[in-house]
Design an enzyme around this catalytic site. Structure first.
Site, PDB file in Angstrom:
ATOM      1  N   ASN A 176      -1.759   1.580   5.909  1.00  0.00           N
ATOM      2  CA  ASN A 176      -0.843   0.492   5.212  1.00  0.00           C
ATOM      3  C   ASN A 176      -0.401  -0.370   6.429  1.00  0.00           C
ATOM      4  O   ASN A 176      -0.072   0.020   7.381  1.00  0.00           O
ATOM      5  CB  ASN A 176       0.582   1.207   4.756  1.00  0.00           C
ATOM      6  CG  ASN A 176       1.562   0.509   4.294  1.00  0.00           C
ATOM      7  OD1 ASN A 176       1.265  -0.731   3.986  1.00  0.00           O
ATOM      8  ND2 ASN A 176       3.036   0.511   4.153  1.00  0.00           N
ATOM      9  N   GLU A 196      16.712 -17.802  -8.538  1.00  0.00           N
ATOM     10  CA  GLU A 196      16.179 -16.460  -8.984  1.00  0.00           C
ATOM     11  C   GLU A 196      15.574 -16.341 -10.394  1.00  0.00           C
ATOM     12  O   GLU A 196      14.605 -15.890 -10.700  1.00  0.00           O
ATOM     13  CB  GLU A 196      17.492 -15.667  -8.885  1.00  0.00           C
ATOM     14  CG  GLU A 196      17.367 -14.227  -9.221  1.00  0.00           C
ATOM     15  CD  GLU A 196      16.486 -13.570  -8.527  1.00  0.00           C
ATOM     16  OE1 GLU A 196      15.944 -13.855  -7.445  1.00  0.00           O
ATOM     17  OE2 GLU A 196      16.083 -12.111  -8.780  1.00  0.00           O
ATOM     18  N   GLU A 251       7.050 -14.762 -11.544  1.00  0.00           N
ATOM     19  CA  GLU A 251       6.165 -13.265 -11.021  1.00  0.00           C
ATOM     20  C   GLU A 251       5.967 -12.850 -12.315  1.00  0.00           C
ATOM     21  O   GLU A 251       4.972 -11.929 -12.346  1.00  0.00           O
ATOM     22  CB  GLU A 251       6.934 -12.671  -9.978  1.00  0.00           C
ATOM     23  CG  GLU A 251       8.372 -12.186 -10.428  1.00  0.00           C
ATOM     24  CD  GLU A 251       9.033 -11.475  -9.195  1.00  0.00           C
ATOM     25  OE1 GLU A 251      10.362 -11.193  -9.052  1.00  0.00           O
ATOM     26  OE2 GLU A 251       8.379 -10.971  -8.539  1.00  0.00           O
ATOM     27  N   CYS A 254       0.946  -1.190   0.016  1.00  0.00           N
ATOM     28  CA  CYS A 254       0.195  -0.123  -0.106  1.00  0.00           C
ATOM     29  C   CYS A 254       1.166   1.055  -0.057  1.00  0.00           C
ATOM     30  O   CYS A 254       1.956   1.191   0.702  1.00  0.00           O
ATOM     31  CB  CYS A 254      -1.103  -0.007   1.162  1.00  0.00           C
ATOM     32  SG  CYS A 254      -2.091  -1.155   1.284  1.00  0.00           S
ATOM     33  N   LYS A 265      11.829 -14.946 -11.167  1.00  0.00           N
ATOM     34  CA  LYS A 265      11.649 -13.908 -12.158  1.00  0.00           C
ATOM     35  C   LYS A 265      10.412 -14.436 -13.093  1.00  0.00           C
ATOM     36  O   LYS A 265       9.721 -13.618 -13.423  1.00  0.00           O
ATOM     37  CB  LYS A 265      12.820 -13.452 -12.947  1.00  0.00           C
ATOM     38  CG  LYS A 265      13.908 -12.842 -12.273  1.00  0.00           C
ATOM     39  CD  LYS A 265      13.716 -11.345 -11.887  1.00  0.00           C
ATOM     40  CE  LYS A 265      12.807 -11.236 -10.668  1.00  0.00           C
ATOM     41  NZ  LYS A 265      13.748 -11.116  -9.381  1.00  0.00           N
TER      42      LYS A 265
HETATM   43  O1  M6R Z   1      12.715  -5.329  -0.169  1.00  0.00           O
HETATM   44  P1  M6R Z   1      13.299  -6.810   0.140  1.00  0.00           P
HETATM   45  O2  M6R Z   1      14.445  -6.948  -0.503  1.00  0.00           O
HETATM   46  O3  M6R Z   1      13.184  -7.102   1.812  1.00  0.00           O
HETATM   47  O4  M6R Z   1      12.110  -7.641  -0.743  1.00  0.00           O
HETATM   48  C1  M6R Z   1      12.206  -9.101  -0.562  1.00  0.00           C
HETATM   49  C2  M6R Z   1      11.253  -9.750  -1.620  1.00  0.00           C
HETATM   50  O5  M6R Z   1       9.806  -9.420  -1.400  1.00  0.00           O
HETATM   51  C3  M6R Z   1      11.731  -9.514  -2.992  1.00  0.00           C
HETATM   52  O6  M6R Z   1      12.920  -9.761  -3.013  1.00  0.00           O
HETATM   53  C4  M6R Z   1      10.928  -9.934  -4.219  1.00  0.00           C
HETATM   54  O7  M6R Z   1      11.183 -11.356  -3.733  1.00  0.00           O
HETATM   55  C5  M6R Z   1      11.116  -9.554  -5.376  1.00  0.00           C
HETATM   56  N1  M6R Z   1      10.072  -8.545  -5.902  1.00  0.00           N
HETATM   57  C6  M6R Z   1      11.129 -10.558  -6.243  1.00  0.00           C
HETATM   58  O8  M6R Z   1      11.480 -10.004  -7.657  1.00  0.00           O
END
Ligand code: M6R
Length: 622
Positions: free
Chosen positions: A107, A491, A498, A2, A495
């Site tokens: 939020n 990884e 998602e 949010c 990618k």
């Molecule tokens: O902000 P952060 O690095 O803590 O976020 C962790 C994950 O939510 C983030 O790496 C997420 O997996 C990515 N959007 C993936 O591309």
């Protein structure tokens, strides 16, 4: 998750709020809404709320149909990532109090909302949404009715709420005030000339000012053109935030000619990694991490390392484990932050817990860090967001300096996290004298050369795009790797999942034969991350065997391998070459084609690259 914005000042309030929401949409895009307070000459002020399910554009369409001849005096806006209640118009924020006099946006998660809702319903309050937020709206309305002071009312309400929340509120009969409150969720103040901003992230107001104040835990802030800014604690005592200047500008938050933010951010990686390294290796080849606030002796006292993170940041941690254990011989465990504290890990004063978080706000990681600190471990944060909660609560911090990352799918954040983690690992090796100085210096030379090599990989991505387009009709893509290639495989799969909403899975290549190989059928794309044939050639030979195993079952193998690797070229169906680099540093290069593979395949499938469904960039709930 949010995004929230508040504004008082002379500019068009609705324009500032919508512009801010546009820059915060990465935090959630299930619905959007605004509450504006109008103060026409000679008439009573009043409040108007507009909200709409779906992306911000839906709300903008609603607003475009309205009469804009009268400017609002102040306002708040919200872009939602749904937690309680489906994405819909009625669950969109802002929410109004029962008497319609105050509007609130939120939020986080109000954990005791069930109890508060029952209490309010018992007094006859009718709820219009399924959200946890609406309890705060009703409580605020009730408290505001007591003395007509929005700040006092918010202070009393906050003492009743449990969980994580940033709240912003406006009142119909107070056209010069926006009140904000924060606990376990981000809120920053922007300082302009006679104008003030409140937002989840500085990106919301960077077009107007680079001067900001970071609020602490359990603080309430009031912004007003007449009275400026006041900060107090939830206990009502006067307090203050911490001023800072933002060191990037609006251009960094624009697409700069690329179709998507993600494409732009992939191309920024050479510079971003160079920025991470900048000034942190001195002329004598010593790693200088003075800024992290840990002495050499502190580093010497460590006998165990835990790395704790989520998603892509967790993958950076997995790579780091190989590097730290190899370079320092200190045992290193990597944990998903969401699991860490629940399994009661063995921590003590000589444990270093490295928390990795791009946003610095991920709730799972924040809770893990608090657990580590409770257990007296020393916590080092690796983060991209200056002044965010995770670095602030850690004992030490190393910023990655990737610049703002807008696309939900992480790219440059990952590579810069790797670079920062390598620095920490090599620094540990240096201060503990584990590795010979010339060995460390040779790796450092390679690290410094990495940005140029990443640039070279980026220049030669067209064959990756072609392979991605060829894979577009497939229902699954598998990724395999060994050693540091395994986290790279994870990884690459993340990618693709998602972005393309496709079944993509990363495996340790040797594990395939223990089950997952049954997923392979004729034509299944398998992306193999192949280590250098030099150095650990055993690893190379093993993965060649794994490639043969999957090919024998019909897979189409796309190999990411070192340039000139003729053996891999003779076994794989397609080959993407990356420049030679030491095995442990290879993820800096081998990840890049996988990012491009995901973006291209998802584009071919018509997906939204920067804002994939169901996701948000900053995950501030557990
Ligand atoms: O902000 P952060 O690095 O803590 O976020 C962790 C994950 O939510 C983030 O790496 C997420 O997996 C990515 N959007 C993936 O591309």
């Amino acid at each position: 998750m949010c995004g929230i914005v508040g504004y008082v000042g002379a500019r068009s309030v609705v324009d500032v709020v919508i512009d801010g929401l546009r820059r915060l949409e990465y935090r959630g895009y299930d619905s959007a809404g605004v509450a504006l307070v109008f103060n026409p000459d000679g008439a009573d002020s009043y409040l108007e709320v507009d909200k709409k399910a779906g992306k911000l554009a839906n709300l903008e369409a609603v607003l475009a149909e309205q009469d804009r001849s009268l400017e609002a005096a102040c306002g708040i806006g919200h872009t939602r990532w749904a937690t309680h209640g489906v994405p819909s118009d009625r669950n969109a924020h802002p929410h109004l109090s029962a008497d319609g006099r105050v509007a609130i946006i939120h939020n986080g998660i109000i954990e005791n909302f069930g109890q508060l809702r029952a209490e309010l319903e018992a007094t006859g309050v009718e709820f219009l949404s399924d959200t946890d937020t609406e309890v705060a709206a009703h409580l605020l309305g009730r408290e505001y009715a007591v003395d007509g002071d929005l700040t006092e009312a918010m202070t009393r309400v906050c003492t009743r709420l449990e969980g994580a929340f940033t709240l912003l509120a406006v009142a119909a009969d107070d056209p010069d005030t926006v009140v904000g409150a924060r606990r376990n969720s981000p809120l920053v103040v922007g300082l302009g000339e006679g104008e003030y901003f409140l937002a989840s992230d500085v990106a919301a107001f960077i077009a107007y000012t680079t001067e900001a104040i970071e609020l602490g835990q359990d603080q309430i802030v009031t912004i007003s053109r007449a009275d400026g800014i006041t900060v107090r604690g939830f206990d009502g005592e006067p307090s203050e935030g911490k001023p800072f200047s933002v060191d990037w500008d609006i251009a960094a938050a624009e697409k700069g000619g690329y179709d998507t933010f993600m494409a732009k951010e992939i191309h920024e990686q050479p510079q971003a990694v160079a920025d991470t390294l900048r000034g942190r290796i001195d002329e004598a080849g010593q790693i200088v991490l003075d800024e992290v606030r840990m002495s050499d002796q502190d580093f010497r006292d460590i006998d165990k390392v835990f790395i704790v993170a989520c998603g892509t940041s967790y993958h950076a941690g997995l790579v780091t484990k190989y590097a730290i254990e190899h370079w320092t011989r200190i045992p290193c465990e990597v944990e998903l932050a969401s699991e860490f504290r629940y399994r009661d890990p063995v921590l003590d004063r000589s444990t270093l817990v490295v928390v990795i978080s791009q946003s610095g706000e991920t709730m799972d990681t924040l809770m893990a860090l608090r657990h580590a600190k409770d257990q007296k471990a020393r916590v080092l944060a690796i983060s991209n967001t200056v002044g965010s909660t995770i670095p602030r609560e850690s004992d030490a911090v190393l910023y990655t300096r990737a610049g703002i990352e807008v696309a939900v799918a992480s790219t440059k954040a990952f590579l810069t996290q790797l670079a920062a983690c390598y620095l920490v690992g090599l620094h540990l090796a240096q201060v503990r004298g584990i590795k010979y100085a010339d060995e460390v210096s040779a790796i450092l030379d390679e690290l410094v050369a990495a940005p140029g090599k990443i640039a070279k990989v980026i220049e030669h991505l067209e064959p990756v795009r072609e392979m991605a387009r060829n894979s577009a009709g497939k229902d699954r893509v598998l990724f395999i790797g060994r050693h540091v290639g395994y986290p790279v495989a994870l990884e690459g799969a993340l990618k693709l999942k998602e972005l393309a909403y496709l079944h993509a899975e990363g495996f340790a290549a040797g594990e395939l034969k223990h089950g997952p190989i049954s997923l392979i059928e004729e034509g299944t794309p398998v992306v193999a991350i192949v280590p250098s044939p030099r150095g650990r050639s055993l690893l190379h030979d093993k993965i060649i065997s794994n490639i043969q195993e999957v090919k024998a079952r019909g897979a189409k193998v796309i190999a990411i391998c070192e340039e000139g690797d003729a053996i891999t070229a003779s076994h794989a169906d397609f080959v993407i070459e990356t420049p030679a680099t030491p095995t442990l540093l290879a993820p800096l290069l081998t990840t890049v084609p996988l990012q491009e593979f995901a973006i291209e395949l998802a584009t071919a499938m018509g997906r939204d690259i920067d804002q994939p469904r169901n996701l948000a960039k900053s995950v501030t709930v557990e």
